[in-house]
Design a protein around this motif. Sequence first.
Motif, PDB file in Angstrom:
ATOM      1  N   MET A   1     -53.097 -22.668 -40.096  1.00  0.00           N
ATOM      2  CA  MET A   1     -53.961 -22.153 -38.873  1.00  0.00           C
ATOM      3  C   MET A   1     -54.433 -20.898 -39.329  1.00  0.00           C
ATOM      4  O   MET A   1     -53.658 -20.161 -39.605  1.00  0.00           O
ATOM      5  N   LYS A   2     -55.755 -20.556 -38.952  1.00  0.00           N
ATOM      6  CA  LYS A   2     -56.304 -19.372 -38.953  1.00  0.00           C
ATOM      7  C   LYS A   2     -56.307 -18.666 -37.731  1.00  0.00           C
ATOM      8  O   LYS A   2     -56.755 -19.295 -36.925  1.00  0.00           O
ATOM      9  N   ILE A   3     -55.902 -17.346 -37.619  1.00  0.00           N
ATOM     10  CA  ILE A   3     -55.825 -16.770 -36.174  1.00  0.00           C
ATOM     11  C   ILE A   3     -56.786 -15.637 -36.414  1.00  0.00           C
ATOM     12  O   ILE A   3     -56.380 -14.526 -37.025  1.00  0.00           O
ATOM     13  N   SER A   4     -57.723 -15.361 -35.702  1.00  0.00           N
ATOM     14  CA  SER A   4     -58.677 -14.442 -35.498  1.00  0.00           C
ATOM     15  C   SER A   4     -58.502 -13.604 -34.015  1.00  0.00           C
ATOM     16  O   SER A   4     -58.078 -14.273 -33.148  1.00  0.00           O
ATOM     17  N   LEU A   5     -58.760 -12.459 -34.243  1.00  0.00           N
ATOM     18  CA  LEU A   5     -58.777 -11.677 -33.037  1.00  0.00           C
ATOM     19  C   LEU A   5     -60.360 -11.409 -32.685  1.00  0.00           C
ATOM     20  O   LEU A   5     -60.914 -11.034 -33.228  1.00  0.00           O
ATOM     21  N   PHE A   6     -60.564 -11.774 -31.474  1.00  0.00           N
ATOM     22  CA  PHE A   6     -61.827 -12.010 -30.980  1.00  0.00           C
ATOM     23  C   PHE A   6     -62.132 -10.831 -29.739  1.00  0.00           C
ATOM     24  O   PHE A   6     -61.256 -10.863 -28.752  1.00  0.00           O
ATOM     25  N   GLU A   7     -62.932 -10.070 -29.719  1.00  0.00           N
ATOM     26  CA  GLU A   7     -63.316  -9.174 -28.786  1.00  0.00           C
ATOM     27  C   GLU A   7     -64.567  -8.966 -28.434  1.00  0.00           C
ATOM     28  O   GLU A   7     -65.639  -9.142 -29.071  1.00  0.00           O
ATOM     29  N   GLN A   8     -64.781  -8.882 -27.133  1.00  0.00           N
ATOM     30  CA  GLN A   8     -66.076  -8.190 -26.572  1.00  0.00           C
ATOM     31  C   GLN A   8     -65.747  -6.941 -26.261  1.00  0.00           C
ATOM     32  O   GLN A   8     -64.883  -6.461 -26.130  1.00  0.00           O
ATOM     33  N   ALA A   9     -67.040  -6.312 -25.865  1.00  0.00           N
ATOM     34  CA  ALA A   9     -67.243  -4.813 -25.229  1.00  0.00           C
ATOM     35  C   ALA A   9     -67.640  -4.655 -23.920  1.00  0.00           C
ATOM     36  O   ALA A   9     -68.795  -4.125 -23.790  1.00  0.00           O
ATOM     37  N   PRO A  10     -66.751  -5.123 -22.855  1.00  0.00           N
ATOM     38  CA  PRO A  10     -67.176  -4.801 -21.793  1.00  0.00           C
ATOM     39  C   PRO A  10     -67.431  -3.600 -21.179  1.00  0.00           C
ATOM     40  O   PRO A  10     -66.497  -2.810 -21.695  1.00  0.00           O
ATOM     41  N   TYR A  11     -68.492  -3.295 -20.402  1.00  0.00           N
ATOM     42  CA  TYR A  11     -68.226  -1.942 -19.714  1.00  0.00           C
ATOM     43  C   TYR A  11     -66.880  -2.091 -18.736  1.00  0.00           C
ATOM     44  O   TYR A  11     -67.103  -2.873 -17.821  1.00  0.00           O
TER      45      TYR A  11
ATOM     46  N   ASN B   1     -58.448 -23.328 -35.994  1.00  0.00           N
ATOM     47  CA  ASN B   1     -58.782 -22.079 -35.927  1.00  0.00           C
ATOM     48  C   ASN B   1     -58.667 -21.513 -34.682  1.00  0.00           C
ATOM     49  O   ASN B   1     -59.333 -22.053 -33.716  1.00  0.00           O
ATOM     50  N   LEU B   2     -57.719 -20.575 -34.357  1.00  0.00           N
ATOM     51  CA  LEU B   2     -57.625 -19.809 -33.131  1.00  0.00           C
ATOM     52  C   LEU B   2     -58.336 -18.514 -33.047  1.00  0.00           C
ATOM     53  O   LEU B   2     -57.850 -17.818 -33.899  1.00  0.00           O
ATOM     54  N   HIS B   3     -59.336 -18.199 -32.078  1.00  0.00           N
ATOM     55  CA  HIS B   3     -59.746 -16.990 -31.694  1.00  0.00           C
ATOM     56  C   HIS B   3     -59.206 -16.496 -30.416  1.00  0.00           C
ATOM     57  O   HIS B   3     -59.497 -16.870 -29.196  1.00  0.00           O
ATOM     58  N   ALA B   4     -58.208 -15.652 -30.797  1.00  0.00           N
ATOM     59  CA  ALA B   4     -57.459 -15.040 -29.576  1.00  0.00           C
ATOM     60  C   ALA B   4     -58.506 -13.916 -28.947  1.00  0.00           C
ATOM     61  O   ALA B   4     -58.511 -12.884 -29.611  1.00  0.00           O
ATOM     62  N   MET B   5     -58.954 -13.998 -27.786  1.00  0.00           N
ATOM     63  CA  MET B   5     -59.598 -12.828 -26.739  1.00  0.00           C
ATOM     64  C   MET B   5     -58.188 -12.054 -26.327  1.00  0.00           C
ATOM     65  O   MET B   5     -57.726 -12.525 -25.255  1.00  0.00           O
ATOM     66  N   LEU B   6     -58.156 -10.859 -26.917  1.00  0.00           N
ATOM     67  CA  LEU B   6     -56.921 -10.275 -26.311  1.00  0.00           C
ATOM     68  C   LEU B   6     -57.366  -8.715 -25.507  1.00  0.00           C
ATOM     69  O   LEU B   6     -56.659  -8.242 -25.131  1.00  0.00           O
ATOM     70  N   GLY B   7     -58.647  -8.419 -25.797  1.00  0.00           N
ATOM     71  CA  GLY B   7     -59.225  -7.475 -24.983  1.00  0.00           C
ATOM     72  C   GLY B   7     -60.214  -8.059 -23.892  1.00  0.00           C
ATOM     73  O   GLY B   7     -60.861  -8.983 -24.467  1.00  0.00           O
ATOM     74  N   PHE B   8     -59.873  -7.675 -22.701  1.00  0.00           N
ATOM     75  CA  PHE B   8     -61.234  -8.511 -21.771  1.00  0.00           C
ATOM     76  C   PHE B   8     -61.112  -7.610 -20.462  1.00  0.00           C
ATOM     77  O   PHE B   8     -60.423  -6.490 -20.286  1.00  0.00           O
TER      78      PHE B   8
END
Lengths: 421, 270
Positions: free
Chosen positions: A1-11, A355-362
Amino acid sequence: MKISLFEQAPYRYLPPDFEQHYESVCSTPYALTDADGVYSSIRDFMDELMLGARAGFDGVAVTEHGQSSYDMVPNPDLIASALAYMTEHEGLDVAIYPMGRSLGKTREPVRVAEEYATIDVMSGGRLVAGFPVGLSYDANLNNGIPPTETRPRFNENLELVLKAWREQKPFGWNGKYSQHPQVNIWPRPLQAAPPVWITGIGNPRTMQMTLERGFGFNYLSWFGAELTGKRIFDRFWELADQVGVPRNPYRLGFLQTVAVAETDERAEQEYAEHLEYGFRKGLGSIPPEKLGLPGAIDIRGVQALLKDPGDFGLYYQMKTATFRDLVDAGVVICGSPATVREKVAAFCKDYGIGNLHAMLGFGSLPRDLAMKNIQLFAEEVAPHLRGLWSDTEHQHHWWPERLGGVPQPATVQSEREKAAV
Amino acid sequence: MTTTDTTPVISEEAIDVWDGKLTIRVKVAGAGPPLLYLHPAAGLAWDPFLSHLSERYTVYAPEFPGTSVGDPYAVHAIDELSDIVLAYEEVVRRLGLDKPVVVGQSFGGMLAAELVAHFPGLSEQLVLLDPIGLWREDTPVANWVATPPEQLPALLFHDPAGEAAQAMLAMPEDEEQRVAATAGMVWAFGSTAKFMWPIPDKGLRNRLHRITASTLIVWGRQDSLIDVSYAGEFAELIADGKVAVIDNCGHIPQVEQLEQTAAVIDGFLS
């Protein structure tokens, strides 16, 4: 399993009643921001991604949105190139994963080919290349592409990018959407064929194309995976059977928003308001007509959606969704490491996700809490998920070779043959 | 003047054009000299206005590629606005229409103006009903393609609650038919948007001087999709152009104020 950190840049500092007055894309007044808020939102986002790279995630992933208050990243390659250099400099073996240069939107596909190739070189061959088709508000409203043109433009642009990477000699390109007397990009990617991923929202045509072409397919749980997951993933694997390729979990990616703290109670206490901020003021404040303008969705797709809007899960209620609504729908998974582990593992196992993309900033999540979320996930959750598919015969053909990927068979035919051996 | 309440017998012709790659369906009704009617972005609806015209003319109303029921992908046969104009000229020729009166509404108005600007000999009389095709930064044309469905009536009608508006906006009761009608309209908007997105100005301003037909520009005074001031722009750019403004009327005068609209058009054409 590949695990990525996914982030967006919300205001992160939008007013509390934002969603009653504004839309999160296209028309959002920039006067709602101030310079310090924009700076810290972007700076912390970059720092969080670097923390992810240092904390041992397999990849760091970002995407692209124009004129958007919930993700101020107009071109993921800007972020990805900074990450590529920094991680190479620090010797971090992490995939650089711009999940989305939207090819239905771009008017300069050769530039996309060049940018991705440059990132691959800067990172020493760690690029994972994401190409979403393009959302209506972005491709059509922000970028002026006629909605009927988004899909054919995507198709043509993708051919051009792949050819620009592959061809050894200059070639001419007489396309419908772009013409070049010669294409001869410098540099080319270090990888012979960088892994290609397409992100979709469940359109069977997109899924079928990724399967036939040997690309990876990403599904993002924005609409609530508890409501949509079974529909989407079952559809994907049934299509894989029809196309005749193995049900290899590594060709499927899943993005999930996760919030982890020491205990379930504490997780809710710390994260609930920021999750509500994120979804009410983000996705929930994108008006439906801007997600799919007339002409952007095939008429058969429009008919299917009118009869059964189930693929959109919680979306229509998202503007007022409570923390509990978000959790129940599976828009977010929030809790102790044990809770999160259990839920994510069960979901990935049930649906064959490799493949898991974990969104950890939100949303409005402050820097310190985002850092904590990333650290705890890396230490207490990821190690328990990583071996999920290691006892199977499947190989990961959609990941850079330098990072353990196995170059994929060239065609669907040879993929079938290899799987049969 | 009177307008009829009865719908005439409407027949349909399928005209193959564009080297056989495109079939355009044309609704035909009435008797008398030829009149070509080009419908707006939502598709062709045979309404009392067309019935009225068919009392004096043989009305030919082609369906824009992509808007014909059962043939949505026809829109893919043509890529450029200039090519669709050529295809429409072919339709006129294949139908054997000799100097037809050309009437176009909104998107169809732009198409009508393009057609006679490209082929000045094609027609001697042109009627444009709230046509798109020009752009003024101070009064931009509303983006109806991106307008939420619930806000469309107010964009199209001065009085969305009025009888004429309600009749036009009515949807089928049957669920299946309603889905088909809604999806068809969405696709029609998409098909026409292909040739006017993102701004409904594809250079018509530079071509309007080529129009030699005597032209009546009809405009609803309260048009909130494209402001009535555009009427003057068209009239200035077309050599023999005059304006008729319809009171208490939004973007679709032939529906919202049928009597007034029919009267000025009849007067112009007689």
